[in-house]
Design a protein around this motif. Structure first.
Motif, mmCIF file in Angstrom:
data_model
loop_
_atom_site.group_PDB
_atom_site.id
_atom_site.type_symbol
_atom_site.label_atom_id
_atom_site.label_comp_id
_atom_site.label_asym_id
_atom_site.label_seq_id
_atom_site.Cartn_x
_atom_site.Cartn_y
_atom_site.Cartn_z
ATOM 1 N N GLN A 50 -55.958 -3.527 -65.116
ATOM 2 C CA GLN A 50 -55.466 -2.520 -63.835
ATOM 3 C C GLN A 50 -54.762 -2.653 -62.771
ATOM 4 N N ILE A 51 -54.939 -3.857 -62.359
ATOM 5 C CA ILE A 51 -54.228 -4.314 -61.230
ATOM 6 C C ILE A 51 -52.715 -4.315 -61.548
ATOM 7 N N TYR A 52 -52.687 -4.960 -62.599
ATOM 8 C CA TYR A 52 -51.136 -5.130 -63.120
ATOM 9 C C TYR A 52 -50.582 -3.702 -63.318
ATOM 10 N N ARG A 53 -51.045 -2.743 -63.899
ATOM 11 C CA ARG A 53 -50.775 -1.407 -64.066
ATOM 12 C C ARG A 53 -50.369 -0.633 -62.879
ATOM 13 N N ASP A 54 -51.429 -0.790 -61.855
ATOM 14 C CA ASP A 54 -51.145 -0.022 -60.628
ATOM 15 C C ASP A 54 -49.975 -0.541 -59.976
ATOM 16 N N GLN A 55 -49.216 -1.609 -60.164
ATOM 17 C CA GLN A 55 -47.787 -1.753 -59.689
ATOM 18 C C GLN A 55 -46.743 -0.838 -59.935
ATOM 19 N N GLY A 56 -46.971 -0.143 -61.213
ATOM 20 C CA GLY A 56 -46.232 0.797 -61.529
ATOM 21 C C GLY A 56 -45.214 0.475 -62.882
ATOM 22 N N ASP A 57 -43.965 0.636 -63.185
ATOM 23 C CA ASP A 57 -43.503 0.907 -64.491
ATOM 24 C C ASP A 57 -43.035 -0.664 -65.008
ATOM 25 N N LEU A 58 -44.221 -1.179 -65.512
ATOM 26 C CA LEU A 58 -43.929 -2.592 -65.873
ATOM 27 C C LEU A 58 -43.204 -2.547 -67.278
ATOM 28 N N LYS A 59 -42.149 -3.530 -67.245
ATOM 29 C CA LYS A 59 -41.334 -3.695 -68.327
ATOM 30 C C LYS A 59 -41.665 -4.497 -69.337
ATOM 31 N N CYS A 60 -42.392 -5.524 -69.093
ATOM 32 C CA CYS A 60 -43.025 -6.613 -69.829
ATOM 33 C C CYS A 60 -44.184 -7.242 -69.260
ATOM 34 N N PHE A 61 -44.923 -8.205 -70.053
ATOM 35 C CA PHE A 61 -45.747 -9.085 -69.576
ATOM 36 C C PHE A 61 -45.594 -10.515 -69.995
ATOM 37 N N ILE A 62 -45.487 -11.368 -69.199
ATOM 38 C CA ILE A 62 -45.187 -12.776 -69.443
ATOM 39 C C ILE A 62 -46.366 -13.571 -69.227
ATOM 40 N N ASN A 63 -46.582 -14.265 -70.300
ATOM 41 C CA ASN A 63 -47.849 -14.993 -70.458
ATOM 42 C C ASN A 63 -47.515 -16.368 -70.477
ATOM 43 N N VAL A 64 -48.124 -17.437 -69.512
ATOM 44 C CA VAL A 64 -47.580 -18.997 -69.830
ATOM 45 C C VAL A 64 -48.934 -19.631 -69.878
ATOM 46 N N GLY A 65 -48.789 -20.461 -70.795
ATOM 47 C CA GLY A 65 -50.292 -21.025 -71.094
ATOM 48 C C GLY A 65 -51.184 -20.225 -71.933
ATOM 49 N N GLY A 66 -52.485 -20.702 -71.756
ATOM 50 C CA GLY A 66 -53.462 -20.217 -72.545
ATOM 51 C C GLY A 66 -54.832 -19.859 -71.720
ATOM 52 N N ASN A 67 -55.002 -19.428 -70.625
ATOM 53 C CA ASN A 67 -56.054 -19.359 -70.031
ATOM 54 C C ASN A 67 -57.013 -18.183 -70.697
ATOM 55 N N ASP A 68 -58.399 -18.079 -70.469
ATOM 56 C CA ASP A 68 -59.161 -17.287 -71.062
ATOM 57 C C ASP A 68 -58.706 -15.896 -71.032
ATOM 58 N N ALA A 69 -57.973 -15.468 -69.801
ATOM 59 C CA ALA A 69 -57.635 -14.005 -69.706
ATOM 60 C C ALA A 69 -56.575 -13.677 -70.630
ATOM 61 N N SER A 70 -55.844 -14.590 -71.075
ATOM 62 C CA SER A 70 -54.845 -14.181 -71.989
ATOM 63 C C SER A 70 -55.141 -13.455 -73.177
ATOM 64 N N PHE A 71 -55.919 -13.941 -74.164
ATOM 65 C CA PHE A 71 -56.402 -13.226 -75.165
ATOM 66 C C PHE A 71 -57.786 -12.960 -75.378
ATOM 67 N N GLY A 72 -58.762 -13.035 -74.152
ATOM 68 C CA GLY A 72 -60.078 -12.635 -74.150
ATOM 69 C C GLY A 72 -60.941 -13.691 -75.092
ATOM 70 N N ASP A 73 -61.789 -13.023 -75.727
ATOM 71 C CA ASP A 73 -62.651 -13.835 -76.562
ATOM 72 C C ASP A 73 -62.335 -14.141 -77.974
ATOM 73 N N SER A 74 -60.904 -13.582 -78.082
ATOM 74 C CA SER A 74 -60.227 -14.147 -79.632
ATOM 75 C C SER A 74 -59.899 -15.197 -79.688
ATOM 76 N N ASN A 75 -59.765 -15.765 -80.872
ATOM 77 C CA ASN A 75 -59.103 -17.335 -81.230
ATOM 78 C C ASN A 75 -57.831 -16.929 -81.921
#
Length: 350
Positions: free
Chosen positions: A230-255
């Motif tokens: 929600q914090i990200y989306r509050d920034q406005g019109d996002l054109k993409c999401f860039i994920n570097v690495g694999g912290n727990d927030a990246s994919f949540g509880d999925s493997n």
């Protein structure tokens, strides 16, 4: 052999000859975004050299067996801020400054332009790759909202004396990068370092706030991810999401992260409804740049795996496009079509 078979064989030979001629006459020309790729890679190299010098100034030793190119960006095999096991060859591959050109290539493919807003999620596991992303963002003049985590996997920024927090703060203070993290979390298990000693977590919190960063903390992982999103989306019109690495927030509880290809994602390889940042952005039809599987990404974009020595900026197939002599293909197809037309069955008149 009758005339029809001879003509059809000749058509096949002509097609094969045209294909061979195309391959023999192809040339490599600079990609349209060549200048931006080179600028981002040169900026990345300057940043990497500054971190290497900082490490020397701090009196920190470089493990020459692990950091074979002496970059200063390869961390320890283990420390008390180490979160997970990482691949050493992948970490070394990521220290190639031309990784920034790879990121620019993805930005170009997505059609990003100056002023576009992007969401960025980084951990301490691939500090060189974090730097490459930030330099690519600077050169492309994008507007990022960046959330980073402190913890790091093995051979990442896991030296307690030189973490990703320290590196980013140093580079930003020196004016070598134009943006720094808007929020910093502890990282590690469930993004709050549940595997860490409570005293260590308090120390990390003090260090984050001591540099003037705002701490992001929520002990409930799912709520943590949803709040981030929600914090990200509050920034406005996002054109993409860039994920570097694999912290727990990246994919949540999925493997699913384990077998998800890197690069540009518009959908996952299998149906996965877990609440992770990647899944949430894709669900809202926002493309994801997933930077984790370095070996496959390097191969796909024409960069070497675990190179010794490191290439200079501007080296790699990612800077060029293949140019073919299209007239050869047209000639071959037209000639083959004519031969096949001549070999056609003629209708008999009764």
């Amino acid at each position: 052999m009758d005339k029809k078979r001879i003509l059809r064989a000749a058509a096949l030979i002509l097609l094969l000859a045209a294909y061979l001629a195309l391959e023999l006459t192809k040339t490599m020309i600079p990609a349209p975004d060549h200048a931006q790729k080179l600028a981002a890679s040169r900026q990345t190299q300057a940043c990497l050299e500054s971190i290497r010098d900082l490490k020397a100034e701090l009196g920190l030793e470089t493990d020459k067996a692990a950091d074979i190119n002496g970059t200063g960006l390869i961390g320890l095999e283990y420390s008390f801020i180490t979160t997970t096991i990482g691949n050493l060859e992948a970490k070394r591959t990521s220290t190639n400054p031309n990784m920034a050109a790879l990121v620019v290539d993805m930005f170009t493919e997505l059609g990003l332009k100056s002023g576009d807003k992007v969401a960025v999620n980084c951990s301490g596991s691939f500090p060189a790759l974090n730097i490459a992303v930030l330099c690519a963002i600077d050169v492309m003049e994008l507007e990022p909202y960046l959330i980073s985590s402190f913890g790091a996997s093995t051979h990442g920024a896991n030296d307690p004396a030189l973490t990703w927090l320290d590196m980013e703060h140093h580079l930003y203070s020196q004016g070598l990068i134009g943006h720094k993290s808007d929020l910093f979390s502890i990282g590690g298990m469930e993004d709050v370092g549940k595997e860490m000693d409570p005293g260590l977590r308090e120390n990390i919190t003090r260090r984050i706030r001591g540099y003037g960063y705002e701490l992001f903390y929520d002990e409930d992982l799912i709520r943590n991810i949803e709040t981030r999103y929600q914090i990200y989306r509050d920034q406005g019109d996002l054109k993409c999401f860039i994920n570097v690495g694999g912290n727990d927030a990246s994919f949540g509880d999925s493997n699913i992260m384990v077998h998800t290809d890197g690069g540009i994602l518009t959908e996952l390889s299998e149906n996965d409804n877990s609440t992770g940042l990647v899944q949430l952005f894709l669900k809202d039809s926002i493309p994801v740049i997933h930077l984790l599987n370095m070996k496959s990404l390097a191969t796909e974009y024409g960069l070497p795996i675990d190179p010794v020595p490191l290439p200079e900026p501007g080296q790699g197939d990612v800077y060029h496009e293949v140019h073919y002599q299209t007239w050869i293909a047209c000639f071959g197809l037209a000639g083959a079509a004519a031969l096949l037309w001549l070999s056609r069955e003629k209708k008999r008149c009764n």
